[in-house]
Design a protein around this motif. Structure first.
Motif, PDB file in Angstrom:
ATOM      1  N   THR A   9     -31.949  17.066 -17.267  1.00 57.02           N
ATOM      2  CA  THR A   9     -31.249  15.954 -17.910  1.00 57.02           C
ATOM      3  C   THR A   9     -29.751  16.235 -18.001  1.00 57.02           C
ATOM      4  N   ASN A  10     -29.389  17.461 -18.320  1.00 54.64           N
ATOM      5  CA  ASN A  10     -27.967  17.806 -18.411  1.00 54.64           C
ATOM      6  C   ASN A  10     -27.307  17.849 -17.037  1.00 54.64           C
ATOM      7  N   LEU A  11     -28.061  18.214 -16.003  1.00 53.70           N
ATOM      8  CA  LEU A  11     -27.520  18.167 -14.641  1.00 53.70           C
ATOM      9  C   LEU A  11     -27.177  16.723 -14.279  1.00 53.70           C
ATOM     10  N   PHE A  12     -28.069  15.799 -14.577  1.00 55.87           N
ATOM     11  CA  PHE A  12     -27.804  14.398 -14.282  1.00 55.87           C
ATOM     12  C   PHE A  12     -26.601  13.895 -15.079  1.00 55.87           C
ATOM     13  N   LEU A  13     -26.464  14.329 -16.322  1.00 55.17           N
ATOM     14  CA  LEU A  13     -25.283  13.950 -17.110  1.00 55.17           C
ATOM     15  C   LEU A  13     -24.018  14.518 -16.470  1.00 55.17           C
ATOM     16  N   GLN A  14     -24.073  15.782 -16.023  1.00 57.48           N
ATOM     17  CA  GLN A  14     -22.926  16.408 -15.354  1.00 57.48           C
ATOM     18  C   GLN A  14     -22.530  15.635 -14.100  1.00 57.48           C
ATOM     19  N   LEU A  15     -23.533  15.064 -13.422  1.00 58.07           N
ATOM     20  CA  LEU A  15     -23.281  14.304 -12.199  1.00 58.07           C
ATOM     21  C   LEU A  15     -22.892  12.860 -12.481  1.00 58.07           C
ATOM     22  N   GLY A  16     -22.880  12.485 -13.757  1.00 61.52           N
ATOM     23  CA  GLY A  16     -22.503  11.123 -14.129  1.00 61.52           C
ATOM     24  C   GLY A  16     -23.604  10.111 -13.883  1.00 61.52           C
ATOM     25  N   LEU A  17     -24.847  10.576 -13.889  1.00 58.36           N
ATOM     26  CA  LEU A  17     -25.986   9.709 -13.616  1.00 58.36           C
ATOM     27  C   LEU A  17     -26.801   9.483 -14.883  1.00 58.36           C
ATOM     28  N   ASP A  18     -27.616   8.440 -14.864  1.00 54.85           N
ATOM     29  CA  ASP A  18     -28.533   8.160 -15.963  1.00 54.85           C
ATOM     30  C   ASP A  18     -29.480   9.346 -16.093  1.00 54.85           C
ATOM     31  N   ALA A  19     -29.579   9.907 -17.289  1.00 53.28           N
ATOM     32  CA  ALA A  19     -30.369  11.110 -17.493  1.00 53.28           C
ATOM     33  C   ALA A  19     -31.688  10.852 -18.209  1.00 53.28           C
ATOM     34  N   SER A  20     -32.098   9.596 -18.288  1.00 49.79           N
ATOM     35  CA  SER A  20     -33.393   9.324 -18.901  1.00 49.79           C
ATOM     36  C   SER A  20     -34.495   9.846 -17.981  1.00 49.79           C
ATOM     37  N   GLU A  21     -35.634  10.135 -18.554  1.00 51.39           N
ATOM     38  CA  GLU A  21     -36.746  10.674 -17.768  1.00 51.39           C
ATOM     39  C   GLU A  21     -37.126   9.734 -16.626  1.00 51.39           C
ATOM     40  N   GLN A  22     -37.177   8.434 -16.901  1.00 51.56           N
ATOM     41  CA  GLN A  22     -37.547   7.461 -15.875  1.00 51.56           C
ATOM     42  C   GLN A  22     -36.478   7.370 -14.787  1.00 51.56           C
ATOM     43  N   ALA A  23     -35.209   7.409 -15.187  1.00 61.05           N
ATOM     44  CA  ALA A  23     -34.121   7.328 -14.209  1.00 61.05           C
ATOM     45  C   ALA A  23     -34.115   8.540 -13.285  1.00 61.05           C
ATOM     46  N   ILE A  24     -34.396   9.707 -13.822  1.00 63.84           N
ATOM     47  CA  ILE A  24     -34.452  10.921 -12.998  1.00 63.84           C
ATOM     48  C   ILE A  24     -35.605  10.811 -12.012  1.00 63.84           C
ATOM     49  N   ALA A  25     -36.764  10.395 -12.487  1.00 67.90           N
ATOM     50  CA  ALA A  25     -37.931  10.232 -11.607  1.00 67.90           C
ATOM     51  C   ALA A  25     -37.646   9.207 -10.515  1.00 67.90           C
ATOM     52  N   ASP A  26     -37.031   8.087 -10.888  1.00 62.89           N
ATOM     53  CA  ASP A  26     -36.704   7.045  -9.909  1.00 62.89           C
ATOM     54  C   ASP A  26     -35.694   7.549  -8.883  1.00 62.89           C
ATOM     55  N   PHE A  27     -34.688   8.296  -9.345  1.00 68.93           N
ATOM     56  CA  PHE A  27     -33.682   8.840  -8.436  1.00 68.93           C
ATOM     57  C   PHE A  27     -34.337   9.741  -7.397  1.00 68.93           C
ATOM     58  N   ILE A  28     -35.199  10.623  -7.854  1.00 67.33           N
ATOM     59  CA  ILE A  28     -35.855  11.566  -6.950  1.00 67.33           C
ATOM     60  C   ILE A  28     -36.711  10.821  -5.924  1.00 67.33           C
ATOM     61  N   ILE A  29     -37.424   9.824  -6.360  1.00 64.61           N
ATOM     62  CA  ILE A  29     -38.290   9.057  -5.451  1.00 64.61           C
ATOM     63  C   ILE A  29     -37.471   8.289  -4.416  1.00 64.61           C
ATOM     64  N   THR A  30     -36.367   7.722  -4.844  1.00 66.78           N
ATOM     65  CA  THR A  30     -35.588   6.845  -3.960  1.00 66.78           C
ATOM     66  C   THR A  30     -34.480   7.551  -3.183  1.00 66.78           C
ATOM     67  N   HIS A  31     -34.306   8.844  -3.388  1.00 67.73           N
ATOM     68  CA  HIS A  31     -33.232   9.575  -2.712  1.00 67.73           C
ATOM     69  C   HIS A  31     -33.752  10.793  -1.953  1.00 67.73           C
ATOM     70  N   GLN A  32     -34.938  10.687  -1.388  1.00 69.40           N
ATOM     71  CA  GLN A  32     -35.512  11.793  -0.626  1.00 69.40           C
ATOM     72  C   GLN A  32     -34.627  12.123   0.581  1.00 69.40           C
ATOM     73  N   LEU A  33     -34.581  13.402   0.909  1.00 68.21           N
ATOM     74  CA  LEU A  33     -33.729  13.895   1.994  1.00 68.21           C
ATOM     75  C   LEU A  33     -34.555  14.437   3.150  1.00 68.21           C
ATOM     76  N   PRO A  34     -34.025  14.334   4.361  1.00 65.15           N
ATOM     77  CA  PRO A  34     -34.668  14.996   5.497  1.00 65.15           C
ATOM     78  C   PRO A  34     -34.624  16.511   5.293  1.00 65.15           C
ATOM     79  N   ALA A  35     -35.547  17.210   5.914  1.00 69.09           N
ATOM     80  CA  ALA A  35     -35.654  18.661   5.741  1.00 69.09           C
ATOM     81  C   ALA A  35     -34.368  19.398   6.096  1.00 69.09           C
ATOM     82  N   ASP A  36     -33.613  18.893   7.058  1.00 68.65           N
ATOM     83  CA  ASP A  36     -32.416  19.605   7.521  1.00 68.65           C
ATOM     84  C   ASP A  36     -31.129  19.199   6.806  1.00 68.65           C
ATOM     85  N   THR A  37     -31.237  18.458   5.711  1.00 71.80           N
ATOM     86  CA  THR A  37     -30.050  18.031   4.962  1.00 71.80           C
ATOM     87  C   THR A  37     -29.935  18.833   3.671  1.00 71.80           C
TER      88      THR A  37
END
Length: 85
Positions: A9-37
Protein backbone atom coordinates in the motif's frame (compact mmCIF):
# COMPACT_ATOMS: atom_id res chain seq x y z
CA UNK A 1 15.11 9.39 3.22
CA UNK A 2 11.63 8.35 4.19
CA UNK A 3 10.70 6.38 7.29
CA UNK A 4 7.57 4.93 5.69
CA UNK A 5 7.21 1.21 6.33
CA UNK A 6 7.72 -0.71 3.11
CA UNK A 7 4.37 -2.32 2.28
CA UNK A 8 2.50 -2.69 -0.98
CA UNK A 9 0.00 0.00 0.00
CA UNK A 10 2.82 2.41 0.80
CA UNK A 11 4.59 1.54 -2.47
CA UNK A 12 1.44 2.50 -4.37
CA UNK A 13 1.24 5.75 -2.38
CA UNK A 14 4.92 6.45 -3.21
CA UNK A 15 4.06 5.91 -6.88
CA UNK A 16 1.12 8.30 -6.64
CA UNK A 17 -1.43 5.55 -7.23
CA UNK A 18 -4.63 4.54 -5.46
CA UNK A 19 -3.50 2.35 -2.58
CA UNK A 20 -6.80 0.72 -1.68
CA UNK A 21 -6.78 -3.07 -1.66
CA UNK A 22 -9.17 -3.23 -4.62
CA UNK A 23 -7.21 -0.65 -6.63
CA UNK A 24 -3.96 -2.57 -6.12
CA UNK A 25 -5.61 -5.83 -7.19
CA UNK A 26 -7.15 -4.15 -10.24
CA UNK A 27 -3.83 -2.54 -11.19
CA UNK A 28 -2.02 -5.87 -11.05
CA UNK A 29 -4.69 -7.61 -13.14
CA UNK A 30 -4.83 -4.89 -15.78
CA UNK A 31 -1.10 -4.13 -16.04
CA UNK A 32 0.43 -7.56 -16.64
CA UNK A 33 3.85 -7.51 -18.31
CA UNK A 34 5.52 -9.79 -20.84
CA UNK A 35 8.22 -12.02 -19.34
CA UNK A 36 11.03 -10.02 -20.96
CA UNK A 37 9.91 -6.59 -19.68
CA UNK A 38 11.56 -5.28 -16.52
CA UNK A 39 9.16 -3.65 -14.09
CA UNK A 40 10.95 -0.30 -14.42
CA UNK A 41 10.63 -0.48 -18.21
CA UNK A 42 6.85 -0.93 -18.21
CA UNK A 43 5.24 1.59 -20.56
CA UNK A 44 2.71 2.85 -18.03
CA UNK A 45 5.14 4.44 -15.57
CA UNK A 46 6.08 8.08 -15.78
CA UNK A 47 9.77 8.99 -15.48
CA UNK A 48 9.62 9.59 -11.72
CA UNK A 49 7.91 6.27 -11.06
CA UNK A 50 10.36 4.47 -13.34
CA UNK A 51 13.34 6.02 -11.56
CA UNK A 52 11.95 5.22 -8.10
CA UNK A 53 11.39 1.56 -8.98
CA UNK A 54 14.82 1.16 -10.59
CA UNK A 55 16.58 2.83 -7.66
CA UNK A 56 14.79 0.72 -5.10
CA UNK A 57 15.68 -2.51 -6.87
CA UNK A 58 19.34 -1.44 -7.18
CA UNK A 59 19.54 -0.46 -3.52
CA UNK A 60 18.63 -3.97 -2.35
CA UNK A 61 17.05 -2.31 0.69
CA UNK A 62 13.72 -2.83 2.39
CA UNK A 63 11.78 -1.33 -0.52
CA UNK A 64 13.45 -3.70 -2.98
CA UNK A 65 11.51 -6.60 -1.47
CA UNK A 66 8.17 -4.86 -2.02
CA UNK A 67 9.08 -3.72 -5.53
CA UNK A 68 10.14 -7.28 -6.32
CA UNK A 69 6.79 -8.57 -5.01
CA UNK A 70 5.01 -6.15 -7.33
CA UNK A 71 7.29 -7.26 -10.16
CA UNK A 72 6.37 -10.90 -9.58
CA UNK A 73 2.67 -10.03 -9.48
CA UNK A 74 2.91 -8.06 -12.72
CA UNK A 75 4.59 -11.01 -14.45
CA UNK A 76 2.24 -13.68 -13.09
CA UNK A 77 0.38 -14.24 -16.38
CA UNK A 78 3.62 -14.47 -18.37
CA UNK A 79 5.09 -17.00 -15.94
CA UNK A 80 1.92 -19.10 -16.08
CA UNK A 81 2.05 -19.06 -19.87
CA UNK A 82 5.72 -20.10 -19.95
CA UNK A 83 5.44 -22.79 -17.29
CA UNK A 84 1.98 -24.03 -18.20
CA UNK A 85 0.87 -23.80 -14.56
Amino acid sequence: MTSTTPRMTNLFLQLGLDASEQAIADFIITHQLPADTYISDAPYWDEGQRQFLAEQLKSDGAWAIIVDQLNESLHEDAVKKITGL
